[in-house]
Design a protein around this motif. Structure first.
Motif, PDB file in Angstrom:
ATOM      1  N   ASN A   4       0.951  -1.152  -0.013  1.00  0.00           N
ATOM      2  CA  ASN A   4       0.042  -0.047  -0.063  1.00  0.00           C
ATOM      3  C   ASN A   4       0.867   1.180  -0.002  1.00  0.00           C
ATOM      4  O   ASN A   4       1.736   1.301   0.753  1.00  0.00           O
ATOM      5  CB  ASN A   4      -0.941   0.076   1.168  1.00  0.00           C
ATOM      6  N   ILE A   5       0.321   2.066  -1.097  1.00  0.00           N
ATOM      7  CA  ILE A   5       1.493   3.221  -1.023  1.00  0.00           C
ATOM      8  C   ILE A   5       0.416   4.530  -0.499  1.00  0.00           C
ATOM      9  O   ILE A   5      -0.553   4.576  -1.075  1.00  0.00           O
ATOM     10  CB  ILE A   5       1.996   3.834  -2.374  1.00  0.00           C
ATOM     11  N   PHE A   6       0.948   5.028   0.444  1.00  0.00           N
ATOM     12  CA  PHE A   6       0.450   6.396   0.956  1.00  0.00           C
ATOM     13  C   PHE A   6       1.378   7.520   0.476  1.00  0.00           C
ATOM     14  O   PHE A   6       2.338   7.770   1.168  1.00  0.00           O
ATOM     15  CB  PHE A   6      -0.033   6.379   2.401  1.00  0.00           C
ATOM     16  N   ASN A   7       0.709   8.734  -0.060  1.00  0.00           N
ATOM     17  CA  ASN A   7       1.450   9.897  -0.403  1.00  0.00           C
ATOM     18  C   ASN A   7       0.953  11.073   0.223  1.00  0.00           C
ATOM     19  O   ASN A   7       1.192  12.100  -0.245  1.00  0.00           O
ATOM     20  CB  ASN A   7       1.776   9.928  -2.031  1.00  0.00           C
ATOM     21  N   GLY A   8      -0.301  11.071   0.886  1.00  0.00           N
ATOM     22  CA  GLY A   8      -0.829  12.142   1.531  1.00  0.00           C
ATOM     23  C   GLY A   8      -2.091  12.526   0.499  1.00  0.00           C
ATOM     24  O   GLY A   8      -2.370  13.862   1.107  1.00  0.00           O
ATOM     25  N   THR A   9      -2.248  12.051  -0.637  1.00  0.00           N
ATOM     26  CA  THR A   9      -3.088  12.866  -1.465  1.00  0.00           C
ATOM     27  C   THR A   9      -4.450  11.975  -1.450  1.00  0.00           C
ATOM     28  O   THR A   9      -5.640  12.156  -1.929  1.00  0.00           O
ATOM     29  CB  THR A   9      -2.713  12.735  -2.994  1.00  0.00           C
TER      30      THR A   9
END
Length: 147
Positions: A4-9
């Motif tokens: 899972n990638i979380f980049n703040g968007t």
């Protein structure tokens, strides 16, 4: 491996599959160019490895297998199969000042203590080892037990 990638968007991040370490390495390097990212490897399973990225710096969190390290506790007569426990560790580095990372709540960041910070190269080496062994990469960086 599910990640899972979380980049703040995006509130929950994006789930995807990285079948090989080479795919994961490319993804990590791409994320580091955008400054902030949190990447969870073996997402929603145990063991898992969370890598928080801020450019060329990182902080790693490892949650072990359920039942791992139970031999360290007095179970009070309980059957080990009935105890839901997983150990947790955080990286220990030697950076000289605190660094901000995403918290997991949209674009909110939080300062992380300097002694938790490792280089992106060390984080990538840990992920390579995690892909091979599905366990905590003990010999690449130092770790501090959290529970």
């Amino acid at each position: 491996m599910k990640i899972n990638i979380f980049n703040g968007t995006d509130e929950n991040g994006v789930d995807m599959e990285c079948a090989t370490f080479e795919e994961a390495e490319k993804l990590i390097k791409d994320c580091s160019k955008k400054r902030y990212a949190n990447i969870s490897f073996n997402h929603n399973k145990y063991p898992n490895l969370l890598v928080q990225i801020n450019g060329k710096l990182a902080c790693l969190w490892y949650d072990g297998k359920v039942g791992e390290c139970l031999d360290e506790f007095d179970l009070g007569g309980k059957d080990p199969k009935d105890v839901f426990y997983f150990p947790s560790w955080v990286s220990n580095g030697d950076y000289d000042k605190p660094v901000r990372f995403l918290t997991g709540s949209l674009k909110k960041t939080e300062s992380t203590e300097a002694e938790r910070i490792v280089t992106l190269e060390q984080a990538i080496a840990c992920i390579a080892e995690f892909y091979k062994t599905q366990s905590r990469p003990e010999n690449i960086i130092n770790w501090e037990r959290r529970n």
